[in-house]
Write a protein that holds these residues in place. Structure first.
Motif, mmCIF file in Angstrom:
data_model
loop_
_atom_site.group_PDB
_atom_site.id
_atom_site.type_symbol
_atom_site.label_atom_id
_atom_site.label_comp_id
_atom_site.label_asym_id
_atom_site.label_seq_id
_atom_site.Cartn_x
_atom_site.Cartn_y
_atom_site.Cartn_z
ATOM 1 N N LYS A 97 -35.120 -2.831 -20.795
ATOM 2 C CA LYS A 97 -34.113 -3.729 -21.382
ATOM 3 C C LYS A 97 -32.688 -3.344 -20.986
ATOM 4 O O LYS A 97 -31.848 -4.217 -20.803
ATOM 5 C CB LYS A 97 -34.257 -3.817 -22.891
ATOM 6 N N ASP A 98 -32.415 -2.048 -20.834
ATOM 7 C CA ASP A 98 -31.066 -1.639 -20.424
ATOM 8 C C ASP A 98 -30.767 -2.116 -19.010
ATOM 9 O O ASP A 98 -29.659 -2.584 -18.721
ATOM 10 C CB ASP A 98 -30.922 -0.120 -20.497
ATOM 11 N N GLU A 99 -31.760 -1.997 -18.134
ATOM 12 C CA GLU A 99 -31.562 -2.442 -16.760
ATOM 13 C C GLU A 99 -31.379 -3.955 -16.700
ATOM 14 O O GLU A 99 -30.537 -4.462 -15.966
ATOM 15 C CB GLU A 99 -32.743 -2.012 -15.875
ATOM 16 N N LEU A 100 -32.154 -4.680 -17.517
ATOM 17 C CA LEU A 100 -32.021 -6.132 -17.561
ATOM 18 C C LEU A 100 -30.633 -6.526 -18.061
ATOM 19 O O LEU A 100 -29.987 -7.421 -17.487
ATOM 20 C CB LEU A 100 -33.096 -6.738 -18.464
ATOM 21 N N ALA A 101 -30.162 -5.857 -19.106
ATOM 22 C CA ALA A 101 -28.829 -6.162 -19.643
ATOM 23 C C ALA A 101 -27.758 -5.891 -18.584
ATOM 24 O O ALA A 101 -26.805 -6.673 -18.452
ATOM 25 C CB ALA A 101 -28.560 -5.336 -20.895
ATOM 26 N N LEU A 102 -27.914 -4.829 -17.819
ATOM 27 C CA LEU A 102 -26.943 -4.516 -16.773
ATOM 28 C C LEU A 102 -26.966 -5.563 -15.667
ATOM 29 O O LEU A 102 -25.908 -6.008 -15.200
ATOM 30 C CB LEU A 102 -27.217 -3.124 -16.197
ATOM 31 N N VAL A 103 -28.143 -5.991 -15.273
ATOM 32 C CA VAL A 103 -28.249 -7.026 -14.230
ATOM 33 C C VAL A 103 -27.602 -8.319 -14.709
ATOM 34 O O VAL A 103 -26.826 -8.949 -13.979
ATOM 35 C CB VAL A 103 -29.729 -7.254 -13.831
ATOM 36 N N VAL A 104 -27.910 -8.724 -15.942
ATOM 37 C CA VAL A 104 -27.332 -9.952 -16.490
ATOM 38 C C VAL A 104 -25.811 -9.836 -16.585
ATOM 39 O O VAL A 104 -25.079 -10.777 -16.285
ATOM 40 C CB VAL A 104 -27.954 -10.290 -17.863
ATOM 41 N N LEU A 105 -25.334 -8.670 -16.961
ATOM 42 C CA LEU A 105 -23.903 -8.457 -17.090
ATOM 43 C C LEU A 105 -23.197 -8.521 -15.738
ATOM 44 O O LEU A 105 -22.099 -9.070 -15.624
ATOM 45 C CB LEU A 105 -23.645 -7.107 -17.766
ATOM 46 N N LEU A 106 -23.828 -7.975 -14.713
ATOM 47 C CA LEU A 106 -23.212 -7.924 -13.381
ATOM 48 C C LEU A 106 -23.490 -9.157 -12.529
ATOM 49 O O LEU A 106 -22.846 -9.342 -11.493
ATOM 50 C CB LEU A 106 -23.676 -6.674 -12.639
ATOM 51 N N LEU A 107 -24.424 -9.996 -12.914
ATOM 52 C CA LEU A 107 -24.831 -11.146 -12.113
ATOM 53 C C LEU A 107 -23.678 -12.061 -11.704
ATOM 54 O O LEU A 107 -23.610 -12.481 -10.543
ATOM 55 C CB LEU A 107 -25.920 -11.925 -12.844
ATOM 56 N N PRO A 108 -22.744 -12.387 -12.569
ATOM 57 C CA PRO A 108 -21.675 -13.301 -12.158
ATOM 58 C C PRO A 108 -20.706 -12.713 -11.120
ATOM 59 O O PRO A 108 -20.060 -13.460 -10.386
ATOM 60 C CB PRO A 108 -20.912 -13.590 -13.455
ATOM 61 N N LEU A 109 -20.626 -11.390 -11.043
ATOM 62 C CA LEU A 109 -19.638 -10.759 -10.169
ATOM 63 C C LEU A 109 -19.712 -11.207 -8.709
ATOM 64 O O LEU A 109 -18.694 -11.643 -8.148
ATOM 65 C CB LEU A 109 -19.732 -9.240 -10.281
ATOM 66 N N PRO A 110 -20.863 -11.142 -8.056
ATOM 67 C CA PRO A 110 -20.866 -11.559 -6.645
ATOM 68 C C PRO A 110 -20.523 -13.032 -6.464
ATOM 69 O O PRO A 110 -19.932 -13.420 -5.446
ATOM 70 C CB PRO A 110 -22.290 -11.260 -6.171
ATOM 71 N N PHE A 111 -20.850 -13.848 -7.457
ATOM 72 C CA PHE A 111 -20.553 -15.279 -7.341
ATOM 73 C C PHE A 111 -19.065 -15.582 -7.487
ATOM 74 O O PHE A 111 -18.589 -16.617 -7.041
ATOM 75 C CB PHE A 111 -21.370 -16.073 -8.353
ATOM 76 N N THR A 112 -18.325 -14.686 -8.140
ATOM 77 C CA THR A 112 -16.880 -14.897 -8.244
ATOM 78 C C THR A 112 -16.170 -14.568 -6.937
ATOM 79 O O THR A 112 -15.043 -14.979 -6.724
ATOM 80 C CB THR A 112 -16.273 -14.023 -9.359
ATOM 81 N N LEU A 113 -16.830 -13.823 -6.064
ATOM 82 C CA LEU A 113 -16.218 -13.451 -4.787
ATOM 83 C C LEU A 113 -16.393 -14.523 -3.730
ATOM 84 O O LEU A 113 -15.706 -14.496 -2.702
ATOM 85 C CB LEU A 113 -16.820 -12.123 -4.301
ATOM 86 N N TYR A 114 -17.273 -15.458 -3.931
ATOM 87 C CA TYR A 114 -17.569 -16.507 -2.961
ATOM 88 C C TYR A 114 -16.997 -17.813 -3.495
ATOM 89 O O TYR A 114 -17.396 -18.303 -4.557
ATOM 90 C CB TYR A 114 -19.089 -16.575 -2.765
ATOM 91 N N GLU A 115 -16.050 -18.399 -2.778
ATOM 92 C CA GLU A 115 -15.281 -19.563 -3.240
ATOM 93 C C GLU A 115 -16.135 -20.734 -3.733
ATOM 94 O O GLU A 115 -15.865 -21.263 -4.814
ATOM 95 C CB GLU A 115 -14.318 -20.031 -2.138
ATOM 96 N N PRO A 116 -17.166 -21.163 -3.022
ATOM 97 C CA PRO A 116 -17.916 -22.341 -3.511
ATOM 98 C C PRO A 116 -18.605 -22.135 -4.858
ATOM 99 O O PRO A 116 -18.839 -23.102 -5.585
ATOM 100 C CB PRO A 116 -18.960 -22.590 -2.412
#
Length: 129
Positions: free
Chosen positions: A65-84
């Motif tokens: 569950k800790d790893e899942l929470a970390l993945v969910v928390l970090l998931l938006p980060l790469p998408f904020t770096l890509y303009e579309p």
């Protein structure tokens, strides 16, 4: 005659001083005993907290569950770096912000506790500022 009067006065004064010394010593012993009792309680509380933390750490061994929470928390980060995809991430956070406050608080507390952060109430007070 004066000798017996002086002797009586000195006896009364000596008894008074002895009584005050005894009273002061008793108060001092009581303060020391209270301080020792407070220290013992503090030791027991600290030992209990350590035992609780160790128990909780043991309980989470092999948990994903800790790893899942970390993945969910970090998931938006790469998408904020890509303009579309940036606008989609922004919209997703607007939707999250529109959720009921009780749900936001529960989510915040669940993720905080997953990472072992104590004092979620203190963190929530920071959020209000």
């Amino acid at each position: 005659m004066w000798g017996s009067v002086i002797s009586g006065v000195l006896g009364v004064a000596g008894s008074y001083v002895d009584g005050k010394v005894s009273e002061t010593q008793a108060k001092s012993r009581a303060r020391v005993a209270k301080a020792e009792a407070d220290a013992e309680v503090s030791k027991k509380v600290a030992a209990g907290e350590v035992a609780w933390e160790n128990t909780m750490a043991d309980a989470t061994k092999g948990s994903w569950k800790d790893e899942l929470a970390l993945v969910v928390l970090l998931l938006p980060l790469p998408f904020t770096l890509y303009e579309p995809t940036r606008a989609g991430v922004r919209e997703a956070f607007i939707v999250l912000e529109s959720l009921p406050s009780w749900y936001q608080y529960l989510l915040f507390i669940a993720i905080s506790s997953s990472f072992g952060i104590k004092g979620a109430d203190k963190l929530m007070s920071l959020r209000k500022k």
